[in-house]
Design a protein around this motif. Structure first.
Motif, short mmCIF file in Angstrom:
data_model
loop_
_atom_site.label_atom_id
_atom_site.label_comp_id
_atom_site.label_asym_id
_atom_site.label_seq_id
_atom_site.Cartn_x
_atom_site.Cartn_y
_atom_site.Cartn_z
N PHE A 67 -13.52 -6.53 -41.87
CA PHE A 67 -12.65 -7.13 -40.86
C PHE A 67 -11.36 -6.34 -40.63
CE2 PHE A 67 -9.46 -10.09 -39.25
CZ PHE A 67 -10.15 -10.66 -38.19
N GLY A 68 -10.71 -5.95 -41.70
CA GLY A 68 -9.45 -5.22 -41.59
C GLY A 68 -9.65 -3.84 -40.98
N GLU B 91 -11.99 -3.05 -38.79
CA GLU B 91 -12.25 -3.20 -37.36
C GLU B 91 -10.93 -3.26 -36.58
OE1 GLU B 91 -14.66 -6.70 -36.96
OE2 GLU B 91 -16.22 -5.82 -38.22
N ASN B 92 -9.93 -3.91 -37.19
CA ASN B 92 -8.63 -4.00 -36.52
C ASN B 92 -7.91 -2.66 -36.48
OD1 ASN B 92 -8.93 -6.77 -36.17
ND2 ASN B 92 -8.15 -7.16 -38.22
N ARG C 32 -11.61 -6.77 -49.83
CA ARG C 32 -11.12 -6.87 -48.46
C ARG C 32 -9.66 -6.42 -48.36
NH1 ARG C 32 -11.04 -12.73 -45.86
NH2 ARG C 32 -9.20 -12.87 -47.18
N ALA C 33 -8.91 -6.71 -49.42
CA ALA C 33 -7.49 -6.34 -49.40
C ALA C 33 -7.28 -4.86 -49.65
CB ALA C 33 -6.73 -7.16 -50.44
N ALA D 236 -9.28 -17.28 -49.35
CA ALA D 236 -9.28 -17.19 -47.89
C ALA D 236 -10.37 -16.27 -47.37
CB ALA D 236 -7.90 -16.73 -47.37
N ILE D 237 -11.56 -16.40 -47.94
CA ILE D 237 -12.71 -15.66 -47.43
C ILE D 237 -13.15 -16.32 -46.13
CG2 ILE D 237 -15.10 -15.00 -47.94
CD1 ILE D 237 -13.26 -13.81 -49.92
N PHE D 238 -13.43 -15.53 -45.10
CA PHE D 238 -13.89 -16.11 -43.83
C PHE D 238 -15.30 -16.67 -44.04
CE2 PHE D 238 -11.28 -12.31 -42.37
CZ PHE D 238 -10.11 -13.05 -42.33
N PRO D 239 -15.46 -17.98 -43.93
CA PRO D 239 -16.74 -18.58 -44.34
C PRO D 239 -17.90 -18.25 -43.42
CG PRO D 239 -15.29 -20.24 -43.42
CD PRO D 239 -14.50 -18.98 -43.48
N HIS D 240 -17.59 -17.82 -42.17
CA HIS D 240 -18.66 -17.58 -41.22
C HIS D 240 -19.09 -16.12 -41.18
CE1 HIS D 240 -14.87 -16.78 -39.33
NE2 HIS D 240 -15.47 -16.16 -38.34
N LEU D 241 -18.47 -15.29 -42.01
CA LEU D 241 -18.83 -13.87 -42.05
C LEU D 241 -19.42 -13.55 -43.43
CD1 LEU D 241 -15.59 -12.29 -40.49
CD2 LEU D 241 -17.67 -13.02 -39.31
#
Lengths: 551, 368
Positions: free
Chosen positions: B99-100, B102-103, B147-148, B86-91
């Protein structure tokens, strides 16, 4: 396996609003049409008089018979012409096949009635080819007007759809299936009949349905080239619009019958197609091979001939747009006079087309993203119902939707008739499905875990949607939006019902100029439409990276 | 900061179907805990309940005694690695990992520092500006892991993270995952159907079947003393042979196999009274057979031999028609050709004895 937590959230609200929109602007008008057809226009009492009138008069039944004849013939002929075409292009190497495919696509994207008027210019009583043959061979060609003309125009216009559908299906047939058949000594025509035809039957049915619906609903072609060959859409238009003896209630009754009929055909097709569907994906697709000798010649001849015939109307119209005119007559020499006349006489229609199509496409893009998301990722009873609503425009002919909107919104509390708003609503409802389908197709590829990843990393529902989901969908959304855009600017059957002096579109202008005999101006406008279409298509190819369009 | 996870009488239902009936389990702080079982056993369902993507229909799920049943996934402070990454393909790689953060309203400078630290840890710092489509499966796996962990989660959840990789890479990655987990010390729940992978990475394993935990224990215990025949056959390879148990009246027991092979065993947990015979099943691992040279043991005929370098696998057809598998060390100089008659002796010290239903291990000290 995957259970989603059911919570009331922003998506429930969005679903509600989209749903409300469909109820007000699609379900309600169709319902109003139904009501109108069952109640007498003057006394307001319940009556079956309209239906009785329709079924009892040979005049009307004749139109039904004409419509059926044309529709069935066009559908069968399109399959007979385009099926082999797709097969040849799949198995045989054809020189310039890339260009051929694009030309066939372009030909299918123009408004059908432009084809009708172009063929009148070519094969009509005073047509270029008719005169040429009379001058050279000294005999008169058979008449193009009426049934044969409608058949010619619609077949050439709609068979590209079958071609694209079948090409797509053949691309998914694995060559090893063919080789397996051959290894069991099933070759040639037998192989085609036993293996290939069954595999593409679901596709033929789907493509056939699309052609059937379009041919059935087409209004411009029989109107221009039919000359007294009345089909049902012509009948509806005349009953609704004509200044003398126009009757809303009667038009509504015919509309109801048409919608019922179309729905039956649609459900029948679904039923048959579901029983015959296979899922295929080819690891090694059929490779086109270079044919030898006569076969090669025949293949090339067939493909080129079809392409030339399909492109003929637009090419000839473009040519005439540069011809000098004197009054309404083309004279020797070339000029841009027709374009100047187009801008000065009907320049407002160009502005209207861009303005209304532009607003429509913005609404379509936003709505399609939301609807695609709801129907793909939020499965449930409501989402299914929404899915059904979005399919309705496939069965409801454009002129009928136009009438339904008009009878509903020409009175309080919401008066929209005569405004650009009503046209935009009609365009949105009719052309939304293309963008939804294309957006949903991309979304189906996006695994649920991508969103779960974002949510598990602490992103909110909305942030996940805008930062992760939308960027991943965007290519499909734009690709679909371009197809919607092209189909809006070439739309006639709804606009002709809904337009007024201030909201005339380019297609309406072309139609009225053709009817008046102003062929120069009509040609200039048509050519502009073609150019916009081609440019949009090129943009589509660039954005989607694809070389075909699914309708 | 990692947490202890506890499941108390957890129930999962889809409509009227109960997938997990009242399951209880404790996962300790900092532990690498694996849920292992065949597909459809409920292991992924359980993991997704921890993540918050599956609702819980009964019981309590707690992190450090705090009830989590209705906490939204984004508020649980978990890091999850998905089966398909589930890697974000556009980043790009760095944006995916950030990503995490930033949230979580981490300052830009802090974000950058933490991202480059973690990319170092998982050894993909040189790819930080690459787009996902230009990464290999193993590299994507490392991005997913980075990422995790970068958000300092309380729990790291991994759902079959290695199942999409080639055999060799799978071995490399599982070692990498294990060492990274040890380095950061997060409580980790790992789901797999691959028993070898589970043994390689886990501190403890829960073996599941049909929504029920069959056994919980360290890899060695599960392999050596499987609680029931399902676990015995699911973990490693084994031969299940019908036998008869006879008590000797003095606390010991004799296991009779076939017509003339008797094993004397230490006391078993059996209700067999002296001189009474009870039907049982024994589980003999391939390495627990030896070729006997004195003619004792089970008589049979070699029907296949597979030379694998380190050792040779023999398939022996016993007199009752059953085929069993044994491992012969390549160093052995006994030649075993196909068709040759052999006698198989059993190393009675390590084999497991089960009641006739296979539900209960009769060896003393076998846990449950």
């Amino acid at each position: 396996m995957i259970g989603r937590m059911r919570r009331l959230d922003i998506w429930s609200l969005i679903t509600f609003f989209i749903f409300a929109g469909y109820l007000i602007f699609l379900a309600l008008p169709l319902f109003m049409l139904l009501i109108k057809s069952f109640f007498d226009g003057t006394t307001g009492e319940f009556s079956l008089a309209y239906f009785y009138k329709f079924f009892s008069k040979a005049y009307y039944m004749n139109a039904v018979w004409n419509s059926l004849k044309v529709t069935v013939c066009v559908t069968l002929l399109s399959i007979l012409v385009a099926g082999p075409l797709a097969y040849i292009m799949t198995i045989a190497k054809i020189k310039g096949s890339g260009t051929v495919r694009i030309l066939i696509l372009i030909s299918s994207m123009s408004a059908p009635f432009i084809g009708a008027y172009a063929w009148i210019l070519l094969l009509g009583r005073n047509g270029v080819i008719t005169n040429f043959i009379f001058d050279v061979f000294g005999f008169r060609m058979p008449d193009i007007y009426g049934f044969s003309g409608v058949l010619l125009v619609l077949t050439l216009q709609l068979s590209p759809l079958i071609f694209m559908y079948v090409s797509g299906a053949l691309k998914n047939v694995d060559n090893s299936l063919m080789e397996a058949a051959e290894s069991m000594n099933c070759t040639g025509l037998r192989k085609m009949w036993k293996i290939l035809v069954p595999l593409i039957t679901p596709t033929l049915l789907a493509g056939g349905l699309l052609v059937f619906m379009r041919a059935f609903a087409d209004f411009g072609t029989p109107m221009l080239i039919g000359e007294g060959f009345r089909t049902v859409p012509v009948l509806i238009f005349n009953e609704f619009i004509s200044e003398v003896g126009g009757d809303d209630g009667f038009a509504a009754a015919i509309s109801v019958i048409v919608v019922l009929f179309a729905t039956t055909v649609f459900l029948l097709q679904k039923f048959v197609a579901n029983r015959k569907s296979y899922s295929m994906s080819a690891l090694n697709p059929i490779e086109p091979k270079k044919l030898k000798g006569a076969a090669n010649w025949a293949a090339h001849l067939y493909v080129y001939l079809f392409t030339i015939l399909a492109m003929m109307p637009q090419t000839y119209v473009a040519y005439t747009s540069f011809q000098k005119t004197s009054g309404k007559i083309f004279v020797d020499g070339y000029s841009l006079g027709s374009y100047r006349a187009a801008f000065s006489k009907v320049g407002d229609s160009i502005y209207n087309t861009f303005m209304m199509a532009g607003i429509t496409i913005i609404i379509i893009t936003i709505a399609a993203v939301l609807i695609a998301y709801v129907t793909v990722k939020r499965k449930g009873a409501v989402a299914n119902l929404l899915d059904t609503f979005t399919m309705l425009p496939y069965i409801v002919p454009g002129s009928i939707l136009g009438i339904a909107l008009l009878v509903t919104f020409n009175q309080e509390p919401l008066v929209l008739s005569g405004s650009a708003v009503i046209l935009i609503i009609a365009f949105v409802i009719r052309r939304l499905p293309y963008t939804i389908r294309s957006s949903a197709a991309v979304l189906h590829q996006v695994n649920d875990s991508i969103e779960e990843a974002a949510i598990s990393l602490g992103a909110s529902t909305m942030r996940t949607f805008f930062k992760i989901t939308v960027p991943m969908m965007i290519s499909g959304v734009f690709a679909g939006a371009i197809i919607s855009w092209i189909s809006i600017i070439t739309e006639l059957s709804t606009s002709i019902i809904l337009y007024t002096g201030n909201t005339r579109t380019m297609t309406v202008a072309v139609y009225t100029e053709v009817v008046r005999g102003n062929y120069g101006v009509a040609a200039a406008l048509s050519t502009m439409l073609t150019v916009i279409t081609v440019v949009s298509l090129l943009l589509f190819f660039k954005l989607s990276g694809k070389k075909e369009v699914t309708m | 900061m990692s947490v202890a996870i506890s499941f108390r009488d957890i129930v999962k239902k889809y409509g009227d179907t109960t997938v997990i009936p009242e399951l209880s389990l404790d996962i300790q702080k900092g532990e690498f805990f694996t849920l292992l079982g065949p597909s459809g056993c409920g292991k992924t369902t359980l993991l997704r309940m921890v993540a918050g993507f599956n609702s819980i229909e009964g019981g309590a799920l707690t992190f450090n005694e705090k009830k989590m049943n209705d906490v939204a996934p984004g508020k649980r402070n978990i890091g999850m690695v998905f089966q398909n990454y589930a890697i974000f393909p556009h980043l790009n790689v760095a944006q995916n990992v950030a990503f995490g953060l930033e949230n979580r309203k981490v300052t830009k400078a802090d974000q950058q520092r933490r991202v480059s630290e973690i990319l170092n840890t998982v050894q993909i710092d040189i790819y930080k500006n690459r787009m996902p489509k230009n990464l290999s499966g193993g590299q994507q796996q490392r991005v997913a892991l980075a990422r995790a962990i970068v958000i300092n989660p309380d729990v790291l959840l991994m759902d079959e993270p290695l199942s999409n990789l080639d055999a060799q890479l799978r071995v490399d990655m599982r070692n990498a995952i294990k060492s990274i987990q040890r380095e950061v010390g997060i409580t980790t729940v790992y789901v797999t159907h691959d028993q070898e992978e589970a043994m390689a990475v886990s501190d403890r394993i829960a073996v599941m079947k049909s929504g029920v935990i069959q056994q919980v224990g360290a890899p060695r215990d599960i392999y050596q003393r499987p609680a029931n025949l399902f676990v015995a056959t699911f973990i490693g390879r084994t031969n299940v042979i019908d036998a008869v148990l006879e008590g000797d009246g003095a606390g010991g027991a004799a296991v009779i196999i076939g017509s003339n092979y008797i094993l004397t065993m230490p006391a078993l947990l059996s209700e067999a009274k002296p001189n009474e015979s009870v039907a049982i099943k024994i589980s003999v691992r391939p390495e627990e057979f030896v070729l006997s040279e004195d003619g004792t043991g089970l008589a049979g005929k070699v029907v296949n031999n597979v030379f694998l370098g380190l050792n040779t696998h023999l398939i022996v057809k016993l007199e009752n028609g059953q085929e069993v598998e044994m491992i012969q060390q390549s160093a052995s100089n006994v030649v075993t050709d196909i068709g040759q008659r052999v006698h198989l002796a059993i190393l009675s010290g390590t084999i497991n004895v089960y009641d006739a239903s296979g539900e209960r291990n009769l060896n003393r000290g076998s846990g449950l």
